[in-house]
Scaffold this active site. Structure first.
Site, PDB file in Angstrom:
ATOM      1  N   ASP A  96      39.035  50.964  44.299  1.00  0.00           N
ATOM      2  CA  ASP A  96      38.337  50.774  45.572  1.00  0.00           C
ATOM      3  C   ASP A  96      39.006  49.706  46.432  1.00  0.00           C
ATOM      4  OD1 ASP A  96      36.422  51.357  47.449  1.00  0.00           O
ATOM      5  OD2 ASP A  96      34.860  50.105  46.542  1.00  0.00           O
TER       6      ASP A  96
ATOM      7  N   ASP B 269      31.485  46.038  40.842  1.00  0.00           N
ATOM      8  CA  ASP B 269      31.572  44.978  41.842  1.00  0.00           C
ATOM      9  C   ASP B 269      30.714  43.828  41.336  1.00  0.00           C
ATOM     10  OD1 ASP B 269      32.992  46.636  43.877  1.00  0.00           O
ATOM     11  OD2 ASP B 269      31.119  47.764  43.825  1.00  0.00           O
TER      12      ASP B 269
ATOM     13  N   HIS C 104      32.118  51.404  37.973  1.00  0.00           N
ATOM     14  CA  HIS C 104      32.898  50.542  38.856  1.00  0.00           C
ATOM     15  C   HIS C 104      32.078  49.285  39.131  1.00  0.00           C
ATOM     16  CE1 HIS C 104      35.454  48.934  41.854  1.00  0.00           C
ATOM     17  NE2 HIS C 104      34.597  49.136  42.840  1.00  0.00           N
TER      18      HIS C 104
END
Length: 904
Positions: free
Chosen positions: A124, A13, A11
């Site tokens: 998310d 970011d 994931h």
């Protein structure tokens, strides 16, 4: 036989607890290792690139020589890409930003080939917007995967059909407000439930026994999903061996190195006939309310203001002007430039960025991106205006020598009434900076007496206006075919009232000299601290609050505009007031009232209040932060030392406006606190309404009996509305995305500032910049409605219109092909809201996108001269269905592609 689908991913970011480039360099290492493992391990089959194509751009900026390798891995299906450009926060980005993320993401995915992942991927996102099912279906996606918003109960617990926000399984049907339905898959054990899988048999047995049990608790089938990765997780280089170990340990379970499409294909075959349904927006309504992360809407308010500013510049100024110019002149629509600007803006839209729950360096870099996108938007708008200027037939307006034409554009998609400030050059003198004495030119222009001016519209009617000032200034032109030209100009700044200007329209006026005629005394709008027009009477009370009489209903709304200050010992994610403390209110402090402007078309009053607030939380907060004490358990109190918190409030009421505009300035020298402005509705309701993504969403004032958080923060973009069958109140805003409505609907609170000193989440990350010390300015407004739907919808459109400024073009007298007064679109109803007027992404047709503002069927006819409208979708692929007389179903999002008639 149980099947375990293991999907490797990370994931990503782009920025969060470290600045962008710190994460960026780790991304290079991640993909370098992927290239290595795909080359050396034939059993390593797939890796999911987190649903966002920007990862590829970020990698190739550093490793451009590996583009062919990346292309080959995508062609083989090993690198799983798309369908979005970035993973953006849904609630803090505009409707069009959400649409463009899908549009550009699909376009970028297609550029890399045919192997786009067919999943609406929201691992998310801080809550999921209610219109997600409809948007996904419009782009051909029928499955949504998400990590937040729904409370899973597990198959052993019964879920009630009345519970719209819980599911007994991690698989459910997600129903949007328009009744669109997609398969929803909740990461009930989060998106890291399969990270770091052991290779050692003993460790693997312990790992899998627990993981299988945890996942089976929520799964509706024997198809179990495990995500091999987490936030910025490096590639597990020995995954193939770990899967081999698992298959040896569990002969009755098949462990598969998989991708999402494989998993979903099998899952849909095995799903039970009936699944629970969840409805609309999913914001963890059935939780204790502490982990919804909704207070990210109010930290670093300046970030939210800039996001609104740039979004409006692109959506409601640059694109409409470029569209009008491209269809009415030889202006070439700047597809690439606008896409470039949109990408800069959307790079600020991931949840850790726009939610401002990151370290200070991230916020600093975001400001650069906002400014880049805004600069491009302004360039596009100015270029389009230049072409329109050439073709506006100003000579159709009667005029005499010395009069100056100018055109006002309403590029917004709602009717707009308001006062516009205009700078009009009345004399220009060219000069050569290397030869001429510019100071002499300036002095001569300053010495020249300026006559009195008035403004007439195209029918020679006098327009309400006021001369603000004149000044002499440097300026320059940049011709397309010559070197730059410098000049000194004398300009006059005037203020003018524009009444009920239609959406996407323009009107041409003329500035006329009337010699030295004295201005006549006119009827004033302010008397004895009371602002009044034909719609409102606004009385300023001694304590600085307002009593507003709505003349439509003759109801007096008292105790309006009270500022509230409270301590905040939370973080960038969550607000929490210290225990056993009371709010501080502006109404408890003395104030000064002064009249700033007062004539026949505008009244402006300033209220100065000097509040006294604690300088910060006490020293215990820093200790609790450094020791990473959960914000819910902190015992710090507000410091006993007080500092000044001066607030200046400007109330502006235009002669023709039903909306009271409010501009507030304050100098924040206090830390660890929150400022809100309070409005009283004088109503008792159980629900309220707010501006959400392609939806006027109806929300309950009280969420759930499970809710423990004393606050109920919610998101909005333009307004929050409370009404009953008789009357209503709409509080609008510019970049103030957090509000709260009390349980009985009697009070509306808008957050203006939240000062906090740490990021929060999994460690201690100081964020001194998030204290937002220094001077701040915010804008909001209030308007009232009667019992009719038309009146209520007007307050919503006025809120939309307040966010889009008028655009002014000064011109010369000449002939042209464009009428001096016209509407580009003719719109018959205010029951829908247009969010886009642009040119087709990969074509030359005009695109209009709108959605139904109501919960019932709405008729809306939009006309565009010499064009035929065809129904389309978010991807702007037109059908063969003509849609001139459009019937919008409740909550429907509709895109129309307009093609020129064949005889044109």
């Amino acid at each position: 036989m149980k099947r375990v689908y293991i999907v490797p991913h990370s994931h990503w970011d782009r920025e969060w607890y470290m600045p962008f480039e710190q994460h960026h360099m780790r991304l290079i290492e991640l993909i370098d290792n992927l290239i290595k493992i795909f080359k050396t391990d034939p059993n390593y089959k797939y890796f999911h690139l987190d649903g966002q194509t920007i990862i590829l751009d970020d990698y190739l900026k550093v490793r451009p020589e590996n583009k062919a390798i990346i292309q080959d891995l995508i062609n083989q299906g090993k690198l799983q890409i798309g369908p979005f450009y970035i993973l953006q926060d849904a609630f803090l980005t505009s409707s069009e930003s959400n649409a463009r993320d899908m549009l550009i993401g699909h376009r970028e995915s297609k550029r890399w080939g045919k192997n786009m992942v067919h999943v609406g991927y929201f691992p998310d996102t801080f809550g999921n917007m209610g219109q997600t099912p409809q948007l996904l279906k419009q782009v051909g996606l029928h499955t949504a995967m998400f990590g937040r918003g729904v409370k899973p109960t597990g198959f052993s617990n019964a879920s009630s059909p009345d519970d719209k926000f819980s599911s007994k399984f991690s698989e459910m049907n997600w129903i949007g407000p328009d009744k669109s339905s997609v398969l929803g898959i909740l990461f009930a054990n989060w998106y890291d439930n399969g990270k770091e899988i052991p290779v050692d048999s003993d460790k693997a047995k312990v790992f899998w026994d627990k993981k299988l049990s945890d996942t089976e608790k929520y799964a509706a089938t024997d198809d179990l999903l495990f995500l091999n990765g987490s936030d910025h997780e490096p590639v597990q280089m020995n995954l193939s061996q770990a899967i081999k170990t698992a298959n040896t340990l569990y002969p009755d379970v098949e462990f598969i190195h998989a991708n999402y499409d494989m998993y979903i294909k099998q899952l849909k075959k095995d799903l039970p006939a009936k699944l629970d349904e969840v409805h609309g927006e999913l914001t963890s309504q059935e939780t204790n309310g502490w982990t919804t992360l909704a207070n990210t809407a109010s930290n670093r308010i300046y970030i939210k203001q800039w996001n609104t500013k740039v979004s409006k510049q692109l959506e409601n100024v640059a694109e409409p002007l470029a569209t009008i110019a491209s269809q009415k002149t030889n202006f070439e629509y700047p597809h690439d430039q606008l896409r470039y600007a949109w990408k800069w803006l959307m790079q600020n839209h991931p949840h850790d960025s726009i939610c401002a729950c990151s370290v200070d360096d991230v916020a600093d870099e975001m400001m650069t991106r906002f400014k880049k996108a805004n600069q491009v938007g302004k360039f596009v708008a100015d270029s389009a205006l230049g072409k329109l200027s050439e073709q506006l037939d100003t000579n159709k307006i009667t005029h005499e020598s010395g009069e100056i034409p100018f055109t006002v554009f309403n590029t917004g998609t709602s009717t707009k009434t308001g006062v516009v400030n205009i700078e009009i050059p009345i004399e220009k003198v060219k000069f050569n900076p290397n030869k001429d004495d510019s100071s002499k030119i300036s002095q001569r222009l300053k010495a020249k007496k300026t006559p009195t001016y008035i403004i007439h519209d195209s029918s020679d009617r006098t327009v309400s206006m006021k001369i603000l000032n004149t000044r002499v200034k440097f300026n320059f032109d940049l011709p397309k075919d010559q070197f730059r030209r410098a000049f000194i100009e004398k300009v006059i700044n005037v203020q003018m009232l524009v009444k009920e200007m239609a959406p996407i329209s323009w009107q041409t006026f003329k500035l006329m000299s009337v010699g030295n005629r004295e201005e006549k005394e006119t009827q004033k709008m302010i008397h004895d601290n009371v602002l009044e027009n034909k719609y409102l009477t606004v009385k300023i009370e001694k304590n600085g609050t307002l009593s507003i009489t709505d003349k439509q209903t003759n109801h007096i709304y008292r105790n309006q505009l009270r500022y509230e200050d409270t301590g905040d010992l939370g973080n960038e994610y969550v607000y929490r007031a210290p225990e056993n403390t009371e709010p501080i209110y502006s109404s408890d402090f003395p104030n000064e009232i002064s009249v700033e402007e007062n004539n026949d078309f505008i009244g402006k009053v300033k209220i100065k209040t000097n509040m006294k607030v604690p300088i910060s939380m006490d020293k215990r907060l820093r200790v609790e932060q450094e020791e990473h004490v959960d914000y819910r358990l902190r015992k710090a109190q507000r410091d006993i030392k007080l500092v000044d918190f001066p607030i200046e409030t400007e109330l502006t009421l235009d002669k023709e406006s039903k909306r009271l505009s409010i501009h507030t300035k304050f100098n924040n020298q206090s830390k660890d606190h929150r400022i809100r402005v309070l409005f009283s509705s004088d109503l008792q309701t159980t629900n309220h309404y707010a501006d959400s993504i392609f939806e006027v969403v109806k929300r309950p004032n009280k969420v759930s009996n499970r809710w423990q958080n004393p606050e109920n923060p919610q998101h909005t973009h333009s307004f929050v509305n409370v009404h009953d069958s008789n009357r209503g109140i709409t509080v609008s805003n510019f970049g103030l995305n957090e509000y709260e409505v009390t349980e009985k609907g009697e009070k509306i609170a808008i957050t203006l500032l939240r000062s906090i000193g740490e990021m929060g989440d999994w460690g201690y990350f100081p964020t001194p910049g998030a204290q937002c010390l220094g001077k701040q300015e915010v804008d909001f407004g209030v308007e009232f409605s009667d019992s009719s739907e038309t009146s209520k919808l007007q307050t919503l459109h006025d809120a939309f219109a307040a966010q889009v400024p008028f655009t002014v073009l000064t011109n010369t007298w000449h002939t042209g092909s464009i009428e001096p007064n016209d509407k580009f679109l003719k719109i018959t109803s205010n029951k829908s809201k247009i969010t886009a007027l642009k040119v087709q992404e990969d074509g030359n047709d005009t695109v209009v996108r709108q959605y139904n503002l109501t919960s019932h069927v709405a008729q809306n006819k939009i006309s565009l001269m010499n064009y035929v409208p065809y129904s389309s979708n978010i991807l702007e692929k037109a059908s063969n269905t003509e849609t001139e007389e459009l019937t919008l179903q409740p909550y429907e999002i509709h895109t129309t592609v307009w093609r020129k008639k064949s005889n044109e």
